[in-house]
Design a protein around this motif. Structure first.
Motif, PDB file in Angstrom:
ATOM      1  N   GLN A 307      -3.638  -8.991  -4.480  1.00  0.00           N
ATOM      2  CA  GLN A 307      -5.459  -8.097  -3.267  1.00  0.00           C
ATOM      3  C   GLN A 307      -3.858  -8.241  -2.301  1.00  0.00           C
ATOM      4  OE1 GLN A 307      -7.965  -7.139  -3.661  1.00  0.00           O
ATOM      5  NE2 GLN A 307      -7.506  -7.577  -6.182  1.00  0.00           N
ATOM      6  N   GLU A 308      -3.631  -9.491  -1.626  1.00  0.00           N
ATOM      7  CA  GLU A 308      -2.770  -8.896  -0.695  1.00  0.00           C
ATOM      8  C   GLU A 308      -1.896  -7.823  -0.641  1.00  0.00           C
ATOM      9  OE1 GLU A 308      -0.277 -11.934   0.813  1.00  0.00           O
ATOM     10  OE2 GLU A 308       0.329 -10.675   3.072  1.00  0.00           O
ATOM     11  N   LEU A 309      -0.711  -7.676  -1.804  1.00  0.00           N
ATOM     12  CA  LEU A 309      -0.133  -6.122  -2.092  1.00  0.00           C
ATOM     13  C   LEU A 309      -1.422  -4.954  -2.113  1.00  0.00           C
ATOM     14  CD1 LEU A 309       1.858  -7.665  -4.951  1.00  0.00           C
ATOM     15  CD2 LEU A 309       3.029  -6.448  -2.783  1.00  0.00           C
ATOM     16  N   VAL A 310      -1.719  -5.040  -2.965  1.00  0.00           N
ATOM     17  CA  VAL A 310      -3.013  -3.850  -2.631  1.00  0.00           C
ATOM     18  C   VAL A 310      -3.561  -3.687  -1.342  1.00  0.00           C
ATOM     19  CG1 VAL A 310      -5.200  -2.992  -3.881  1.00  0.00           C
ATOM     20  CG2 VAL A 310      -3.569  -4.342  -5.172  1.00  0.00           C
ATOM     21  N   GLN A 311      -4.108  -4.208  -0.705  1.00  0.00           N
ATOM     22  CA  GLN A 311      -4.959  -4.208   0.742  1.00  0.00           C
ATOM     23  C   GLN A 311      -3.743  -3.510   1.518  1.00  0.00           C
ATOM     24  OE1 GLN A 311      -7.134  -8.211   1.624  1.00  0.00           O
ATOM     25  NE2 GLN A 311      -8.386  -7.689   0.158  1.00  0.00           N
ATOM     26  N   ARG A 312      -2.517  -3.992   1.929  1.00  0.00           N
ATOM     27  CA  ARG A 312      -1.766  -3.473   2.970  1.00  0.00           C
ATOM     28  C   ARG A 312      -1.148  -2.395   2.479  1.00  0.00           C
ATOM     29  NH1 ARG A 312       1.430  -8.220   3.852  1.00  0.00           N
ATOM     30  NH2 ARG A 312       3.458  -7.655   5.229  1.00  0.00           N
ATOM     31  N   PHE A 313      -1.491  -2.456   0.681  1.00  0.00           N
ATOM     32  CA  PHE A 313      -0.900  -1.074   0.548  1.00  0.00           C
ATOM     33  C   PHE A 313      -1.659  -0.009   0.980  1.00  0.00           C
ATOM     34  CE2 PHE A 313      -0.778   2.728  -2.580  1.00  0.00           C
ATOM     35  CZ  PHE A 313       0.368   3.287  -2.439  1.00  0.00           C
ATOM     36  N   ARG A 314      -3.014   0.351   0.769  1.00  0.00           N
ATOM     37  CA  ARG A 314      -4.362   0.704   0.895  1.00  0.00           C
ATOM     38  C   ARG A 314      -3.963   1.198   2.322  1.00  0.00           C
ATOM     39  NH1 ARG A 314      -7.539   2.729  -2.896  1.00  0.00           N
ATOM     40  NH2 ARG A 314      -8.855   3.049  -2.256  1.00  0.00           N
ATOM     41  N   ALA A 315      -3.796   0.200   3.234  1.00  0.00           N
ATOM     42  CA  ALA A 315      -4.293   0.681   4.723  1.00  0.00           C
ATOM     43  C   ALA A 315      -3.101   1.286   4.882  1.00  0.00           C
ATOM     44  CB  ALA A 315      -3.870  -0.836   5.432  1.00  0.00           C
ATOM     45  N   ARG A 316      -1.949   1.212   5.127  1.00  0.00           N
ATOM     46  CA  ARG A 316      -0.865   1.670   5.263  1.00  0.00           C
ATOM     47  C   ARG A 316      -0.316   3.168   5.240  1.00  0.00           C
ATOM     48  NH1 ARG A 316       3.079  -0.231   8.075  1.00  0.00           N
ATOM     49  NH2 ARG A 316       5.412   0.506   8.374  1.00  0.00           N
ATOM     50  N   ALA A 317      -1.204   3.278   3.304  1.00  0.00           N
ATOM     51  CA  ALA A 317      -0.726   4.657   2.636  1.00  0.00           C
ATOM     52  C   ALA A 317      -1.643   5.490   3.049  1.00  0.00           C
ATOM     53  CB  ALA A 317      -0.959   4.387   1.164  1.00  0.00           C
ATOM     54  N   LEU A 318      -2.797   5.184   4.198  1.00  0.00           N
ATOM     55  CA  LEU A 318      -4.516   5.672   4.409  1.00  0.00           C
ATOM     56  C   LEU A 318      -3.386   5.991   5.484  1.00  0.00           C
ATOM     57  CD1 LEU A 318      -7.537   4.136   2.862  1.00  0.00           C
ATOM     58  CD2 LEU A 318      -6.847   6.472   2.520  1.00  0.00           C
ATOM     59  N   SER A 319      -3.193   5.496   6.250  1.00  0.00           N
ATOM     60  CA  SER A 319      -2.917   5.098   7.588  1.00  0.00           C
ATOM     61  C   SER A 319      -1.639   6.816   7.719  1.00  0.00           C
ATOM     62  CB  SER A 319      -1.722   4.460   8.664  1.00  0.00           C
ATOM     63  OG  SER A 319      -0.557   4.412   7.743  1.00  0.00           O
ATOM     64  N   HIS A 320      -1.291   6.729   6.375  1.00  0.00           N
ATOM     65  CA  HIS A 320      -0.258   8.456   6.112  1.00  0.00           C
ATOM     66  C   HIS A 320      -0.731   9.772   5.378  1.00  0.00           C
ATOM     67  CE1 HIS A 320       3.540   6.201   7.146  1.00  0.00           C
ATOM     68  NE2 HIS A 320       3.449   5.091   6.174  1.00  0.00           N
ATOM     69  N   GLY A 321      -2.598   9.503   5.537  1.00  0.00           N
ATOM     70  CA  GLY A 321      -3.007  10.696   4.988  1.00  0.00           C
ATOM     71  C   GLY A 321      -2.823  11.036   3.534  1.00  0.00           C
ATOM     72  N   LEU A 322      -2.058   9.871   2.512  1.00  0.00           N
ATOM     73  CA  LEU A 322      -2.175   9.945   1.379  1.00  0.00           C
ATOM     74  C   LEU A 322      -3.232  10.061  -0.064  1.00  0.00           C
ATOM     75  CD1 LEU A 322       0.879   7.423   0.798  1.00  0.00           C
ATOM     76  CD2 LEU A 322       1.119  10.176   0.989  1.00  0.00           C
ATOM     77  N   ALA A 378       4.955 -10.281  -8.139  1.00  0.00           N
ATOM     78  CA  ALA A 378       6.653 -10.788  -8.064  1.00  0.00           C
ATOM     79  C   ALA A 378       7.614  -9.902  -6.989  1.00  0.00           C
ATOM     80  CB  ALA A 378       7.674  -9.846  -9.706  1.00  0.00           C
ATOM     81  N   HIS A 379       6.420  -8.550  -6.542  1.00  0.00           N
ATOM     82  CA  HIS A 379       6.307  -8.281  -5.466  1.00  0.00           C
ATOM     83  C   HIS A 379       6.062  -8.539  -4.400  1.00  0.00           C
ATOM     84  CE1 HIS A 379       5.685  -4.228  -7.562  1.00  0.00           C
ATOM     85  NE2 HIS A 379       6.887  -4.059  -7.720  1.00  0.00           N
ATOM     86  N   GLU A 380       7.550  -9.036  -3.271  1.00  0.00           N
ATOM     87  CA  GLU A 380       7.305  -9.500  -1.996  1.00  0.00           C
ATOM     88  C   GLU A 380       6.137  -8.648  -1.065  1.00  0.00           C
ATOM     89  OE1 GLU A 380       8.271 -11.937  -0.403  1.00  0.00           O
ATOM     90  OE2 GLU A 380       9.129 -12.452  -2.276  1.00  0.00           O
ATOM     91  N   PRO A 381       5.474  -9.460  -0.123  1.00  0.00           N
ATOM     92  CA  PRO A 381       3.713  -8.727  -0.700  1.00  0.00           C
ATOM     93  C   PRO A 381       5.008  -7.364   1.512  1.00  0.00           C
ATOM     94  CG  PRO A 381       3.761 -11.200   0.467  1.00  0.00           C
ATOM     95  CD  PRO A 381       4.900 -10.410  -0.408  1.00  0.00           C
ATOM     96  N   ALA A 382       5.462  -7.620   1.985  1.00  0.00           N
ATOM     97  CA  ALA A 382       6.280  -6.696   2.997  1.00  0.00           C
ATOM     98  C   ALA A 382       6.650  -4.967   1.598  1.00  0.00           C
ATOM     99  CB  ALA A 382       7.015  -7.227   3.894  1.00  0.00           C
TER     100      ALA A 382
END
Ligand SMILES: Cc1ncc(COP(=O)(O)O)c(C=O)c1O
Length: 406
Positions: A307-322, A378-382
């Motif tokens: 959940q943490e990975l998904v939320q962090r990815f989405r926030a950053r990806a949307l800020s890039h306009g993906l 297995a992915h680190e959150p960052a």
């Protein structure tokens, strides 16, 4: 009389050429070594690349867990490498039975049946339950194996627009004779969204159809104890008499179970041709899966990490306009439009050290080629932000239309 038959080999060659011309050719990559999300992959030119994998389905990161691997090794040492015969002859081992009982207990259903793969299991369900008089109503984005299962059964196959419950009802009403299965993916494999299961359950009940949920991407990931999309929707075996659990995704192994009503599952065990006429999976595979199920039930932190990975990815990806899809599961596609852009972005990401597969038609509809990004515990959150930045850079380099219209 001259023979007018088409030359099959020539036809195949032509179709391969067409796929190459349309950036639709499919190639395999050899994985030489793997350690969690890190892997060493052949580059096709005799060299290798070290990549971070963001396109597997090992959502909980269990495939290399020492308890799972130990269980596999111990059982192989004890029982051997193979299943030896079909289940109904002499291939049904204690390890198979123990896994079936554990999965039934986990999902709170009376019975579960182990099959060789999810693809085979879907063929088995459809072939064993439906005949030419019957109908199978399916979401348009369902997995290929559900569609092929209905074709194998010889029943009428009716499809409804994605996640459109009214559409499902219309299709059921329009084929009111014969028995009916309403079949849907729980989590859609290429889009990551969850089916409207509560509404579909009502439609199925009203139309006296059997609701079958293929939860290949939901089990382990969603719901209490990771019991999947059916449990997350608060549904029980009365509403969903059968569901599919795959072992090759969140559970990190191989194989699948069909779980649900005792009579339905018992019937499959006696008459489903893809179950009866095939060698039982290696018992060691079942022992590994049993260890993985126990971990999946217990390790809530794996789902929290996702959940943490998904939320962090989405926030950053949307800020890039993906251009993301409406998904909060570990499947996070980025739309690229045409095949060539998807391939070019995937290649640019590989140069940056990320392995992200480009998914093209016919796996997804025409014009909707995409990067299918998947996360694992297995992915680190960052890594979520690092990946979103890399995808945006790839998009800028390739210069295509993968920008959100938000
Ligand atoms: C929704 C869905 N169902 C079934 C399958 C088939 O499962 P398996 O890989 O175990 O054959 C897949 C796998 O790709 C899938 O995504």
């Amino acid at each position: 009389m001259p023979i007018e038959r088409q030359d099959l080999l020539a036809r195949v060659r032509e179709s391969r050429e067409q796929r190459s011309a349309g950036a639709g050719r499919r190639v395999r990559r050899e994985v030489l070594r793997r350690d969690g999300a890190r892997c060493e992959v052949s580059d096709g030119d005799g060299g290798t690349r070290n990549l971070l994998n963001f396109c597997g389905n090992d959502y909980l990161g269990l495939s290399q867990h020492f308890a799972v691997v130990n269980a596999l090794q111990d059982a192989a040492a004890r029982d051997g490498a193979g299943g030896v015969a079909s289940h109904l002859v002499c291939g049904h081992h204690a390890a198979h039975g123990a896994l079936e009982r554990e999965v039934a207990d986990w999902l709170q259903v009376p019975r579960a049946l182990l099959l060789g793969s999810g693809f085979t299991a879907n063929l088995a369900v459809m072939q064993a339950l439906l005949g030419d008089e019957d109908v199978c109503v399916q979401d348009r984005l369902n997995h290929a194996s559900l569609v092929d299962g209905a074709r194998l059964a010889g029943c009428r196959l009716r499809r409804y627009p994605h996640a459109d419950v009214e559409g499902a009802l219309r299709q059921l009403r329009g084929a009111a004779d014969g028995a009916a299965i309403l079949a849907t993916d729980g989590v859609f494999s290429m889009d990551g969204d969850v089916a409207p299961l509560r509404e579909l359950a009502i439609a199925a009940r009203v139309q006296r159809a059997l609701l079958y949920v293929d939860d290949a991407h939901g089990v382990g990931v969603l719901g209490p104890e990771g019991r999947g999309s059916v449990a997350a929707a608060g549904l029980d075996v009365a509403a969903v008499p059968l569901r599919l659990v795959t072992l090759g995704k969140a559970l990190g192994g191989h194989g699948a179970l069909v779980a649900g009503d005792a009579d339905l599952v018992g019937h499959l065990a006696e008459v489903a041709r893809p179950y009866v006429y095939t060698t039982a999976p290696p018992p060691a595979q079942a022992a590994a899966a049993l260890a993985a199920v126990k971990l999946a039930r217990r390790d809530h932190w794996r789902r929290e990490r996702l959940q943490e990975l998904v939320q962090r990815f989405r926030a950053r990806a949307l800020s890039h306009g993906l251009q993301l899809l409406d998904s909060d599961t570990p499947i996070q596609p980025v739309l690229c439009g045409d095949n060539a852009s998807a391939l070019a972005m995937s290649e640019a990401l590989e140069q940056a050290g990320y392995w992200v597969a480009a998914i093209r038609p016919p796996t997804v509809p025409e014009g909707q080629a995409r990067l299918r990004i998947t996360f694992s515990a297995a992915h680190e959150p960052a890594l979520a932000e690092a990946l979103a930045d890399a995808v945006a850079q790839a998009r800028d380099r390739v210069g295509h239309a993968a920008s959100a219209s938000v």
